[in-house]
Design a protein around this motif. Structure first.
Motif, PDB file in Angstrom:
ATOM      1  N   ASP A  49     -21.847 -36.018  -6.075  1.00  0.00           N
ATOM      2  CA  ASP A  49     -21.878 -35.800  -7.325  1.00  0.00           C
ATOM      3  C   ASP A  49     -21.642 -35.313  -8.091  1.00  0.00           C
ATOM      4  O   ASP A  49     -20.734 -35.421  -8.709  1.00  0.00           O
ATOM      5  CB  ASP A  49     -22.919 -37.132  -8.151  1.00  0.00           C
ATOM      6  N   MET A  50     -22.775 -34.005  -8.343  1.00  0.00           N
ATOM      7  CA  MET A  50     -22.082 -33.249  -9.741  1.00  0.00           C
ATOM      8  C   MET A  50     -21.124 -32.430  -8.951  1.00  0.00           C
ATOM      9  O   MET A  50     -19.719 -31.533  -9.887  1.00  0.00           O
ATOM     10  CB  MET A  50     -23.104 -32.361 -10.049  1.00  0.00           C
ATOM     11  N   PHE A  51     -20.967 -31.992  -7.840  1.00  0.00           N
ATOM     12  CA  PHE A  51     -19.913 -31.141  -7.221  1.00  0.00           C
ATOM     13  C   PHE A  51     -18.428 -31.649  -7.513  1.00  0.00           C
ATOM     14  O   PHE A  51     -17.895 -31.121  -8.240  1.00  0.00           O
ATOM     15  CB  PHE A  51     -20.046 -30.732  -5.569  1.00  0.00           C
ATOM     16  N   LEU A  52     -18.148 -32.959  -7.840  1.00  0.00           N
ATOM     17  CA  LEU A  52     -17.318 -33.792  -7.627  1.00  0.00           C
ATOM     18  C   LEU A  52     -16.915 -33.766  -9.329  1.00  0.00           C
ATOM     19  O   LEU A  52     -15.638 -33.792  -9.433  1.00  0.00           O
ATOM     20  CB  LEU A  52     -17.865 -34.605  -7.060  1.00  0.00           C
ATOM     21  N   THR A  53     -17.670 -33.245  -9.815  1.00  0.00           N
ATOM     22  CA  THR A  53     -17.613 -34.025 -10.975  1.00  0.00           C
ATOM     23  C   THR A  53     -16.846 -32.626 -12.273  1.00  0.00           C
ATOM     24  O   THR A  53     -16.392 -32.554 -12.889  1.00  0.00           O
ATOM     25  CB  THR A  53     -18.808 -33.971 -12.163  1.00  0.00           C
ATOM     26  N   LEU A  54     -17.624 -31.288 -11.798  1.00  0.00           N
ATOM     27  CA  LEU A  54     -18.217 -29.994 -12.361  1.00  0.00           C
ATOM     28  C   LEU A  54     -17.357 -29.241 -10.896  1.00  0.00           C
ATOM     29  O   LEU A  54     -16.373 -28.021 -11.732  1.00  0.00           O
ATOM     30  CB  LEU A  54     -18.992 -29.695 -12.428  1.00  0.00           C
ATOM     31  N   GLY A  55     -17.336 -29.471  -9.830  1.00  0.00           N
ATOM     32  CA  GLY A  55     -16.941 -28.395  -8.841  1.00  0.00           C
ATOM     33  C   GLY A  55     -17.632 -27.469  -8.066  1.00  0.00           C
ATOM     34  O   GLY A  55     -19.042 -27.514  -8.730  1.00  0.00           O
ATOM     35  N   TYR A  56     -17.593 -27.614  -7.118  1.00  0.00           N
ATOM     36  CA  TYR A  56     -18.219 -26.844  -5.675  1.00  0.00           C
ATOM     37  C   TYR A  56     -18.844 -25.210  -6.103  1.00  0.00           C
ATOM     38  O   TYR A  56     -20.234 -25.236  -5.992  1.00  0.00           O
ATOM     39  CB  TYR A  56     -17.561 -26.877  -4.820  1.00  0.00           C
ATOM     40  N   LYS A  57     -17.714 -24.720  -6.956  1.00  0.00           N
ATOM     41  CA  LYS A  57     -18.547 -23.596  -8.033  1.00  0.00           C
ATOM     42  C   LYS A  57     -18.923 -23.563  -8.926  1.00  0.00           C
ATOM     43  O   LYS A  57     -20.306 -22.973  -8.868  1.00  0.00           O
ATOM     44  CB  LYS A  57     -17.865 -22.106  -7.499  1.00  0.00           C
ATOM     45  N   SER A  58     -18.556 -24.383  -9.236  1.00  0.00           N
ATOM     46  CA  SER A  58     -19.517 -24.134 -11.536  1.00  0.00           C
ATOM     47  C   SER A  58     -20.568 -24.784 -10.756  1.00  0.00           C
ATOM     48  O   SER A  58     -21.939 -24.364 -11.481  1.00  0.00           O
ATOM     49  CB  SER A  58     -18.791 -25.155 -11.850  1.00  0.00           C
TER      50      SER A  58
END
Length: 199
Positions: free
Chosen positions: A11-20
């Motif tokens: 959920d967090m990766f899709l919202t903020l980005g895999y690097k972020s």
């Protein structure tokens, strides 16, 4: 706990980005220690890979289910698109750009799986559309399936379609209409008009 961590991370990766998103961010969001995450995932690369694999499986199973519901081949494309938007947080380009840039091996493996799945699905969909009289009988099915995948992934290239200018969802809808107008019969064109009003 492992599945809970995976779901939250995805959920967090899709919202903020895999690097972020960092492992600290995930731990803080879940109210657990980073050490707990490392009990289940050795490092961030492993977590990112697990996340993309899980997401791919969820989407592939969802597409398979949609394809059993008996929609015509034109409406089916738009229903799948709606399903993808829901599961990819409206498919903002940033997470996948970060995945491509910072996790290239994972991105490459995911893209290959996406192509294989999409190519199979589109081949079956096109053949069904031809049988139903919605698509032209003179289509090269393999080529049409491949060009569909190329176009759908190509419109997400921010160098060609800057995200400050082009909304990814609007561009995707335009691409679907562009693609379908090229392959539909007169009957298919009428069906497409109805589907465009609906979606």
């Amino acid at each position: 706990m492992k599945e809970t961590i995976l779901q939250k991370a995805t959920d967090m990766f899709l919202t903020l980005g895999y690097k972020s998103v960092t492992m600290d961010d995930i731990a803080n969001e879940m109210g657990i220690s980073k050490k707990t995450i490392y009990l289940h995932y050795a490092n961030k690369n492993e977590l990112v890979e697990a996340s993309t694999t899980s997401l791919f499986i969820t989407i592939a199973e969802g597409i398979d289910e949609i394809c059993t519901l008996g929609y015509n081949s034109i409406e089916e494309i738009f229903i799948i698109r709606k399903f993808l938007m829901k599961h990819l947080n409206n498919e903002t380009a940033s997470p996948f750009f970060q995945l491509q840039k910072f996790f290239p091996q994972t991105f490459s493996a995911l893209r290959q799986k996406q192509f294989e799945k999409m190519h199979t699905c589109m081949t079956e969909s096109i053949e069904k559309g031809i049988r139903d009289g919605l698509y032209r009988t003179d289509l090269d099915v393999d080529f049409t399936s491949r060009i569909y995948f190329t176009g759908l992934t190509g419109i997400k290239d921010s160098d060609i379609f800057p995200h400050s200018v082009y909304d990814i969802n609007a561009v995707t809808r335009q691409f679907l209409e562009y693609h379908l107008r090229a392959i539909t019969t007169e009957s298919g064109q009428s069906q497409l008009k109805e589907v465009l009003k609906k979606y």
